[in-house]
Design an enzyme around this catalytic site. Sequence first.
Site, mmCIF file in Angstrom:
data_model
loop_
_atom_site.group_PDB
_atom_site.id
_atom_site.type_symbol
_atom_site.label_atom_id
_atom_site.label_comp_id
_atom_site.label_asym_id
_atom_site.label_seq_id
_atom_site.Cartn_x
_atom_site.Cartn_y
_atom_site.Cartn_z
ATOM 1 N N LYS A 1 31.031 50.123 61.207
ATOM 2 C CA LYS A 1 31.097 50.329 59.760
ATOM 3 C C LYS A 1 32.509 50.057 59.232
ATOM 4 O O LYS A 1 32.709 49.906 58.048
ATOM 5 C CB LYS A 1 30.681 51.765 59.431
ATOM 6 C CG LYS A 1 29.196 51.947 59.609
ATOM 7 C CD LYS A 1 28.666 53.245 59.053
ATOM 8 C CE LYS A 1 27.153 53.253 59.240
ATOM 9 N NZ LYS A 1 26.505 54.504 59.094
ATOM 10 N N ARG A 2 33.457 50.015 60.143
ATOM 11 C CA ARG A 2 34.833 49.795 59.693
ATOM 12 C C ARG A 2 35.124 48.333 59.362
ATOM 13 O O ARG A 2 36.114 48.027 58.727
ATOM 14 C CB ARG A 2 35.821 50.316 60.742
ATOM 15 C CG ARG A 2 35.850 51.829 60.804
ATOM 16 C CD ARG A 2 36.764 52.328 61.900
ATOM 17 N NE ARG A 2 36.276 51.987 63.210
ATOM 18 C CZ ARG A 2 35.307 52.648 63.859
ATOM 19 N NH1 ARG A 2 34.744 53.692 63.292
ATOM 20 N NH2 ARG A 2 34.913 52.276 65.043
#
Length: 314
Positions: free
Chosen positions: A252-253
Amino acid sequence: METVGRFAPSPSGQMHLGNLLCALLAWLSVRSQGGRYILRIEDLDTGRCRPAYARQLEEDLRWLGLDWDEGGSLGGPHAPYEQSRRTGLYDAALDELRRRGLVYPCFCTRAQLHAASAPHREDGLTVYPGTCRRLTPEEIARRTASGRAPALRLRVPEEVISFTDCHMGPVREDLPSECGDFLLRRSDGLYAYQLAVVVDDAAMGVTEVVRGADLLSSTPRQLLLYRLLDLRPPVFRHFPLLLDSGGRRLSKRDGALGLEALRQRYAPAEIVGKLAFLAGQNPGGRARTPAELIASFDWDRVPKTDIRLPEGLF
Ligand code: GLU
């Protein structure tokens, strides 16, 4: 029997390519079999999940052309579809396991768990060494009285679990040595994913679970719970993980590969076409709507090893 599939995202951030691939593959698999598709919001981790992310992901799915028959804000016969509102069902399952003498309280702190020189697995799971398994009722009473709320663990039987994943093939796990007594409920009262997912998939009549291979190693624990709770397990199809062009797992980063950034640059059919290309379904990678991919969808063409994003695809 009708195929019932589901997409079960955790609304803890914007969707990324891995989630999108999961949503698309699960949808194509169900739609190509004329089945039902459920959207379940796995928001048990109240510290990380936000209703706004859940609303956004519904909007994103619709934007991509993925529909669902029940779940999310659509509701349906198995409502509620947010795990945070289904804890009564998890309580009941826990009681059933308790009745069978399979649950025990664990007072270990995070630091103690870390210090116990238990082997760490590739997926980050620490094998629980069984420290609290044999506490006497007096010890449990004494520790409870001292104010520490315990976590709850499942007494894992001496057993090897084997099953055949419909996409990845045979899997076997020696539960006591490779996993140990796993958590059913954390000390802060939050139910563990393993218990909730089993209870919900069974209660919602899910017959086919499609998800990323990062959850393949959770499946033996879930199959054990299905058996202990006398529930019928679904068929599992795990698909390989997406790696960035450098060979690292997407997370998700990776903001640039988050849907928010992708939506600025591409039309929905372009994103779907590229995802379908990665999944072996759309050789040229040209823009396609999900509906256009149903007729030719074929699990045999989905890769079985990690999928590295070609440079410049997105
Ligand atoms: N909620 C899990 C996730 O976001 C997926 C659970 C599942 O598909 O079994 O990764």
